[in-house]
Design an enzyme around this catalytic site. Structure first.
Site, PDB file in Angstrom:
ATOM      1  N   ASP A  21       0.782  -1.140   0.016  1.00 35.34           N
ATOM      2  CA  ASP A  21       0.083  -0.005  -0.059  1.00 35.34           C
ATOM      3  C   ASP A  21       0.746   1.186   0.030  1.00 35.34           C
ATOM      4  O   ASP A  21       1.978   1.298   0.515  1.00 35.34           O
ATOM      5  CB  ASP A  21      -0.851   0.044   1.214  1.00 35.34           C
ATOM      6  CG  ASP A  21      -2.280   0.746   1.296  1.00 35.34           C
ATOM      7  OD1 ASP A  21      -2.383   1.551  -0.076  1.00 35.34           O
ATOM      8  OD2 ASP A  21      -2.735   1.096   2.272  1.00 35.34           O
ATOM      9  N   ASN A  69     -10.953  -2.678  -5.371  1.00 37.41           N
ATOM     10  CA  ASN A  69     -10.199  -1.415  -6.304  1.00 37.41           C
ATOM     11  C   ASN A  69     -10.857  -1.510  -7.687  1.00 37.41           C
ATOM     12  O   ASN A  69     -10.508  -0.697  -8.366  1.00 37.41           O
ATOM     13  CB  ASN A  69      -8.745  -2.085  -6.448  1.00 37.41           C
ATOM     14  CG  ASN A  69      -7.802  -1.987  -5.203  1.00 37.41           C
ATOM     15  OD1 ASN A  69      -6.872  -2.776  -5.142  1.00 37.41           O
ATOM     16  ND2 ASN A  69      -8.245  -1.006  -4.540  1.00 37.41           N
TER      17      ASN A  69
HETATM   18  C1  IPE Z   1      -5.784  -2.808  -0.319  1.00 39.60           C
HETATM   19  O1  IPE Z   1      -5.180  -1.528  -0.395  1.00 39.60           O
HETATM   20  C2  IPE Z   1      -5.386  -3.381  -1.626  1.00 39.60           C
HETATM   21  C3  IPE Z   1      -4.026  -3.685  -2.124  1.00 39.60           C
HETATM   22  C4  IPE Z   1      -3.020  -3.301  -1.558  1.00 39.60           C
HETATM   23  C5  IPE Z   1      -4.175  -4.197  -3.521  1.00 39.60           C
HETATM   24  P1  IPE Z   1      -6.149  -0.218  -0.640  1.00 39.60           P
HETATM   25  O2  IPE Z   1      -5.494   1.065  -0.893  1.00 39.60           O
HETATM   26  O3  IPE Z   1      -7.239  -0.462  -1.626  1.00 39.60           O
HETATM   27  O4  IPE Z   1      -7.105  -0.144   0.862  1.00 39.60           O
HETATM   28  P2  IPE Z   1      -7.854   0.610   1.455  1.00 39.60           P
HETATM   29  O5  IPE Z   1      -9.190   0.743   0.813  1.00 39.60           O
HETATM   30  O6  IPE Z   1      -7.183   2.005   1.709  1.00 39.60           O
HETATM   31  O7  IPE Z   1      -8.284   0.010   2.698  1.00 39.60           O
HETATM   32  C1  IPE Z   2      -1.621   0.254  -3.297  1.00 39.68           C
HETATM   33  O1  IPE Z   2      -1.251   1.658  -3.274  1.00 39.68           O
HETATM   34  C2  IPE Z   2      -1.704  -0.295  -4.824  1.00 39.68           C
HETATM   35  C3  IPE Z   2      -3.272  -0.764  -4.936  1.00 39.68           C
HETATM   36  C4  IPE Z   2      -4.141  -0.633  -4.354  1.00 39.68           C
HETATM   37  C5  IPE Z   2      -3.683  -1.164  -6.287  1.00 39.68           C
HETATM   38  P1  IPE Z   2      -2.717   2.579  -3.413  1.00 39.68           P
HETATM   39  O2  IPE Z   2      -2.793   2.771  -4.738  1.00 39.68           O
HETATM   40  O3  IPE Z   2      -3.769   2.093  -2.543  1.00 39.68           O
HETATM   41  O4  IPE Z   2      -1.924   3.888  -2.705  1.00 39.68           O
HETATM   42  P2  IPE Z   2      -2.543   5.075  -1.772  1.00 39.68           P
HETATM   43  O5  IPE Z   2      -3.089   4.104  -0.660  1.00 39.68           O
HETATM   44  O6  IPE Z   2      -3.532   5.596  -2.514  1.00 39.68           O
HETATM   45  O7  IPE Z   2      -1.455   5.702  -1.385  1.00 39.68           O
HETATM   46 MG    MG Z   3      -3.975   2.433  -0.585  1.00 41.09          MG
END
Ligand code: IPE
Ligand code: IPE
Ligand code: MG
Length: 247
Positions: A21, A69
């Site tokens: 993340d 996602n």
């Molecule tokens: C969780 O991260 C999913 C992945 C790392 C693929 P998100 O960034 O989507 O999670 P939330 O929505 O902040 O909980």
């Molecule tokens: C994790 O990084 C990757 C996926 C969930 C695909 P994020 O895209 O959630 O990054 P933040 O949480 O917005 O920084």
């Molecule tokens: Mg995230």
């Protein structure tokens, strides 16, 4: 790397899961768009897998795209799917060279056809590799996984292949996407968020949790080793007392 000398070779987690993340925030810090962050996530994947391989961790499962996602802006979803395709292609020689077996878990049928095809090719090409099992959780949701397991078990009960009395934890385990993987010993989440976000709900029942503020594109081998050292400093009691564990 001084941490590796401190790692106890007799207490290596067999299966490490990572919620990767913070790509979006990392990109924002650089004044770039979110996709730039995703593009810079690949080095961290490579380093984590290498680090796991070096210490003898057998399985590593990476949360790459959740069932939730799909609700992100279409442009970002499309970019992530294209990155998945190009990265799998690009990394295949490395997987072969390093003896890494690739698997995929999740509702993979929801992925674009092209992504499904490339993923299947990489899975097939690496199926006899044995140093590390690298599983990508894609279009993955733990609740969906459990619903799926309940349906498949119910089907067997209806068809009289299975009796109600036979349903136990083992049967449920065997109907999850992760049926052939070892127990998750350690779950890491980067970026400072301390939540599970629908990842491996059943499987992490007794996993140790490690949260770090490092954003995923900055995650390197040393951060992986830090997580391992933190894991090794804990006492996993599984309901028993500390005294029992020492005897
Ligand atoms: C969780 O991260 C999913 C992945 C790392 C693929 P998100 O960034 O989507 O999670 P939330 O929505 O902040 O909980
Ligand atoms: C994790 O990084 C990757 C996926 C969930 C695909 P994020 O895209 O959630 O990054 P933040 O949480 O917005 O920084
Ligand atoms: Mg995230």
């Amino acid at each position: 790397m001084d941490q590796i000398a401190k790692i106890d070779k007799n207490k290596i987690p067999e299966h490490v899961a990572i919620i990767m993340d913070g790509n979006g925030r990392w990109a924002k810090q650089q004044g770039m768009n979110r996709v730039f962050g995703h593009r810079n996530a690949l080095t961290s994947v490579r380093e984590s897998v290498e680090a796991a391989s070096e210490i003898g961790t057998k399985a590593i499962t990476l949360y790459a795209f959740s069932s939730e996602n799909w609700n992100r802006p279409k442009l970002e979803v499309d970019a992530l799917m294209n990155l998945l395709i190009s990265s799998l292609k690009k990394e295949l020689p490395g997987f072969q060279k390093n003896n890494i077996q690739i698997r995929g878990i999740g509702n993979l049928k929801k992925l674009p056809k092209k992504a499904q095809k490339v993923l299947q090719e990489v899975i097939d090409a690496t199926k006899n590799n044995s140093k590390v099992i690298l599983t990508f959780a894609l279009s993955y949701g733990a609740r969906e996984e459990i619903v799926n397991a309940v349906k498949n078990i119910s089907k067997k009960v209806v068809n009289k292949e299975l009796s109600l009395e036979e349903i136990d934890e083992n049967i449920i385990n065997n109907h999850l996407y992760t049926f052939s993987l070892p127990e998750v010993d350690l779950l890491i989440r980067t970026s400072g968020e301390e939540r599970i976000s629908n990842f491996l709900l059943w499987q992490i029942a007794y996993a140790e949790l490690h949260f770090t503020n490092v954003l995923w594109p900055d995650f390197r081998k040393k951060d992986f080793y830090d997580a391992i050292l933190s894991y090794q400093n804990r006492e996993r009691r599984f309901g028993k007392t500390s005294e029992q564990m020492k005897n």
